[in-house]
Write a protein that holds these residues in place. Structure first.
Motif, PDB file in Angstrom:
ATOM      1  N   THR A   1       0.865  -1.176   0.000  1.00 51.80           N
ATOM      2  CA  THR A   1       0.000   0.000   0.000  1.00 51.80           C
ATOM      3  C   THR A   1       0.900   1.223   0.000  1.00 51.80           C
ATOM      4  O   THR A   1       1.774   1.353   0.860  1.00 51.80           O
ATOM      5  N   LEU A   2       0.706   2.109  -0.968  1.00 57.18           N
ATOM      6  CA  LEU A   2       1.429   3.376  -0.980  1.00 57.18           C
ATOM      7  C   LEU A   2       0.524   4.455  -0.393  1.00 57.18           C
ATOM      8  O   LEU A   2      -0.603   4.624  -0.832  1.00 57.18           O
ATOM      9  N   VAL A   3       1.028   5.151   0.605  1.00 60.33           N
ATOM     10  CA  VAL A   3       0.299   6.271   1.200  1.00 60.33           C
ATOM     11  C   VAL A   3       0.996   7.555   0.787  1.00 60.33           C
ATOM     12  O   VAL A   3       2.179   7.757   1.097  1.00 60.33           O
ATOM     13  N   LEU A   4       0.283   8.401   0.064  1.00 58.19           N
ATOM     14  CA  LEU A   4       0.779   9.734  -0.278  1.00 58.19           C
ATOM     15  C   LEU A   4       0.268  10.694   0.785  1.00 58.19           C
ATOM     16  O   LEU A   4      -0.937  10.900   0.911  1.00 58.19           O
TER      17      LEU A   4
ATOM     18  N   LEU B   1       5.880   9.911   0.748  1.00 59.51           N
ATOM     19  CA  LEU B   1       5.328   8.711   0.132  1.00 59.51           C
ATOM     20  C   LEU B   1       5.865   7.536   0.927  1.00 59.51           C
ATOM     21  O   LEU B   1       7.082   7.418   1.132  1.00 59.51           O
ATOM     22  N   LEU B   2       4.965   6.683   1.401  1.00 58.12           N
ATOM     23  CA  LEU B   2       5.367   5.547   2.240  1.00 58.12           C
ATOM     24  C   LEU B   2       4.897   4.257   1.610  1.00 58.12           C
ATOM     25  O   LEU B   2       3.748   4.160   1.145  1.00 58.12           O
ATOM     26  N   ALA B   3       5.765   3.264   1.592  1.00 59.59           N
ATOM     27  CA  ALA B   3       5.445   1.929   1.086  1.00 59.59           C
ATOM     28  C   ALA B   3       5.295   0.996   2.280  1.00 59.59           C
ATOM     29  O   ALA B   3       6.263   0.740   3.012  1.00 59.59           O
ATOM     30  N   ILE B   4       4.058   0.499   2.480  1.00 58.00           N
ATOM     31  CA  ILE B   4       3.739  -0.341   3.643  1.00 58.00           C
ATOM     32  C   ILE B   4       3.284  -1.707   3.139  1.00 58.00           C
ATOM     33  O   ILE B   4       2.428  -1.793   2.247  1.00 58.00           O
ATOM     34  N   ASP B   5       3.853  -2.758   3.702  1.00 58.01           N
ATOM     35  CA  ASP B   5       3.529  -4.094   3.195  1.00 58.01           C
ATOM     36  C   ASP B   5       2.254  -4.654   3.819  1.00 58.01           C
ATOM     37  O   ASP B   5       1.600  -4.005   4.645  1.00 58.01           O
ATOM     38  N   GLY B   6       1.881  -5.866   3.412  1.00 60.92           N
ATOM     39  CA  GLY B   6       0.631  -6.478   3.856  1.00 60.92           C
ATOM     40  C   GLY B   6       0.585  -6.761   5.339  1.00 60.92           C
ATOM     41  O   GLY B   6      -0.497  -6.949   5.909  1.00 60.92           O
ATOM     42  N   ASN B   7       1.753  -6.788   6.007  1.00 59.76           N
ATOM     43  CA  ASN B   7       1.797  -6.987   7.456  1.00 59.76           C
ATOM     44  C   ASN B   7       1.738  -5.658   8.214  1.00 59.76           C
ATOM     45  O   ASN B   7       1.765  -5.647   9.441  1.00 59.76           O
ATOM     46  N   GLY B   8       1.692  -4.561   7.472  1.00 60.06           N
ATOM     47  CA  GLY B   8       1.653  -3.254   8.110  1.00 60.06           C
ATOM     48  C   GLY B   8       3.012  -2.686   8.431  1.00 60.06           C
ATOM     49  O   GLY B   8       3.118  -1.694   9.156  1.00 60.06           O
ATOM     50  N   ASP B   9       4.077  -3.284   7.901  1.00 67.99           N
ATOM     51  CA  ASP B   9       5.436  -2.806   8.174  1.00 67.99           C
ATOM     52  C   ASP B   9       5.877  -1.821   7.093  1.00 67.99           C
ATOM     53  O   ASP B   9       5.607  -2.025   5.903  1.00 67.99           O
ATOM     54  N   LEU B  10       6.567  -0.783   7.521  1.00 68.97           N
ATOM     55  CA  LEU B  10       7.093   0.204   6.590  1.00 68.97           C
ATOM     56  C   LEU B  10       8.339  -0.348   5.922  1.00 68.97           C
ATOM     57  O   LEU B  10       9.329  -0.672   6.582  1.00 68.97           O
TER      58      LEU B  10
ATOM     59  N   ARG C   1       9.771   1.319   3.022  1.00 69.72           N
ATOM     60  CA  ARG C   1      10.583   2.439   2.584  1.00 69.72           C
ATOM     61  C   ARG C   1       9.721   3.694   2.550  1.00 69.72           C
ATOM     62  O   ARG C   1       8.504   3.606   2.368  1.00 69.72           O
ATOM     63  N   SER C   2      10.359   4.838   2.719  1.00 73.06           N
ATOM     64  CA  SER C   2       9.635   6.106   2.609  1.00 73.06           C
ATOM     65  C   SER C   2      10.506   7.138   1.921  1.00 73.06           C
ATOM     66  O   SER C   2      11.743   7.042   1.935  1.00 73.06           O
TER      67      SER C   2
END
Length: 465
Positions: free
Chosen positions: A24-27, A36-45, A47-48
């Motif tokens: 999930t990318l959150v802008l 911009l944050l890249a969060i995986d399916g486990n909710g872990d960050l 990269r940003s």
């Protein structure tokens, strides 16, 4: 991630591992910084990326948000994500409030106004009497362009041709949803963010918005967690992202932070910190809102009015610190300052010295070292937060999110003044975590917020008096 699964993944090719991440990318477009944050399916960050948010002076004569700069940075960032790109499944736009985009036949019909443009103080005669009553909008007439209706009125008076070219209005978060998907939408947490365009109790447009023809030109209202469309094929190809990436409607930043907690704690008080410190008392009565001070109702992503108090805490802290890092705040220094009677008066303009004399906060560097200024700033923010909480009659546990959740002086002072204080223990700030939660809003099991209890163990009793 479980160790057994982590061990298994280490045996897989990198491409196979990435395909399972479901990113999930959150802008997160804030007033001060864009992330911009890249969060995986486990909710872990994973990269940003971030950069400073910028404004520009427009040919139309007003200051505007530099959306073109954000778009260029975003394009570069998405194109340089490497192998992470193939794992993106969803993009969630979150932005600050009081910002609206007008779309014409070929894109933006006019630059997106910056609510801090001083020209918005040029009000039409009888402006305050022309807006709906506070009882209807639960919002006072605010300075500058903090009310969207003030911006619209100014634009109609000074750039009428540009305003006439607008076919659809949408809040700033939904502008980015449109930028990604080509689908126009609006959303209630942004419409209800002190705009004077919305009636929070009724969940409908104000009479002013209807009378001036603004409501009729807004894009359809969608839920913050709804998928409004898919990533445009041309952007998917340009950025190297998969086809079929879902684009969510998105939300106002403080309300995204609140959404992080709502499913677990429907009655609680949130302190969302950043450029603004926003105290949102979910589940509290509206009786404390009387149209005085900077107290109003925000609107949650569910459409419920939320009593809210605010102050520009991030800016205040920066001004008081005068170049010092806020991380230099120290509890022992705070106790020493309190014992000496040193404090900042309500409003944040004057510092009372130990001999009773007062100086302007801009002179703080002449009288206090870096650690003392950082401590004074944290203590002032805690006292202003307390004022907001008490004025609202807030209920339930108080949860602090954002940068102030890492400031121990602020937290201990707040705990001493209020009690029952919790701080976010999430490595991802609340706004971005809220975006991630919205992407999973319909999951049967809510994501439990990670918080820690704050005990005021080291604070002098004089603070409590």
């Amino acid at each position: 991630m479980h160790k057994s699964l982590q061990s298994d993944l280490l045996q897989w090719p990198v491409e196979a591992v990435l395909s399972e991440l479901a990113l999930t990318l959150v802008l997160d477009v804030g007033k001060t910084r864009t992330k911009l944050l890249a969060i995986d399916g486990n909710g872990d960050l994973l990269r940003s990326w971030q950069r400073e948010s910028r404004c520009v002076k427009t040919a139309e004569g007003y200051r505007a948000l530099d959306s073109a700069d954000v778009a260029a940075w975003l394009s570069d960032t998405l194109s340089c994500m490497g192998s992470l790109r193939k794992s993106v499944r969803c993009i969630v736009p979150i932005t600050h409030g009081a910002a609206f985009a007008g779309i014409g036949p070929s894109g933006l019909a006019l630059p997106i106004p910056d609510y801090e443009f001083e020209g918005f103080e040029d009000r039409a005669a009888g402006w305050s009497k022309s807006v709906d009553s506070f009882a209807q909008t639960l919002c006072p007439v605010l300075p500058l362009g903090l009310n969207a209706a003030t911006q619209f009125d100014w634009l109609e008076r000074y750039v009428p041709n540009k305003m006439a070219a607008v076919r659809q209005w949408m809040p700033y978060a939904q502008y980015w949803a449109w930028w990604f998907s080509g689908v126009a939408s609006s959303e209630v947490s942004a419409l209800g963010c002190h705009t004077l365009l919305w009636k929070p109790r009724e969940g409908d447009w104000s009479s002013l918005a209807v009378r001036r023809g603004w409501a009729q030109r807004f894009a359809p209202v969608r839920h913050a967690w709804e998928t409004v469309g898919l990533l445009r094929p041309d952007l998917a190809q340009l950025f190297g992202l998969p086809r079929g990436v879902r684009i969510l409607c998105g939300a106002h930043d403080s309300n995204a932070c609140l959404a992080r907690y709502m499913r677990s704690w429907p009655r609680m008080t949130l302190v969302s910190s950043g450029t603004w410190v926003v105290v949102m008392a979910s589940g509290t009565s509206m009786k404390a809102l009387d149209g005085t001070g900077d107290f109003l109702a925000n609107v949650s992503v569910r459409g419920d009015p939320v009593p809210t108090g605010r102050f520009m805490g991030g800016r205040d802290i920066e001004r008081i610190c005068a170049g010092a890092s806020p991380s230099l705040a120290d509890v022992q220094v705070m106790n020493s300052l309190i014992e000496r009677g040193v404090h900042i008066e309500e409003g944040g303009q004057r510092i009372v010295l130990s001999d009773g004399q007062c100086i302007h906060v801009d002179q703080a560097a002449k009288h206090f070292n870096d650690g003392e200024r950082a401590t004074l700033a944290a203590l002032y923010a805690a006292q202003e937060t307390t004022r907001c909480v008490r004025s609202l009659g807030a209920v339930g546990p108080l949860n602090v999110d954002g940068p102030l959740a890492l400031n121990e002086v602020y937290l201990e002072a707040l705990s001493a003044l209020i009690g029952d204080v919790h701080a976010s223990d999430d490595p991802i700030e609340g706004t971005a975590r809220g975006g991630y939660v919205l992407a999973r809003w319909t999951d049967p099991r809510p994501i439990t917020p990670r918080v820690r209890f704050v005990a005021a163990r080291k604070v002098t009793d004089k603070l409590r008096q």
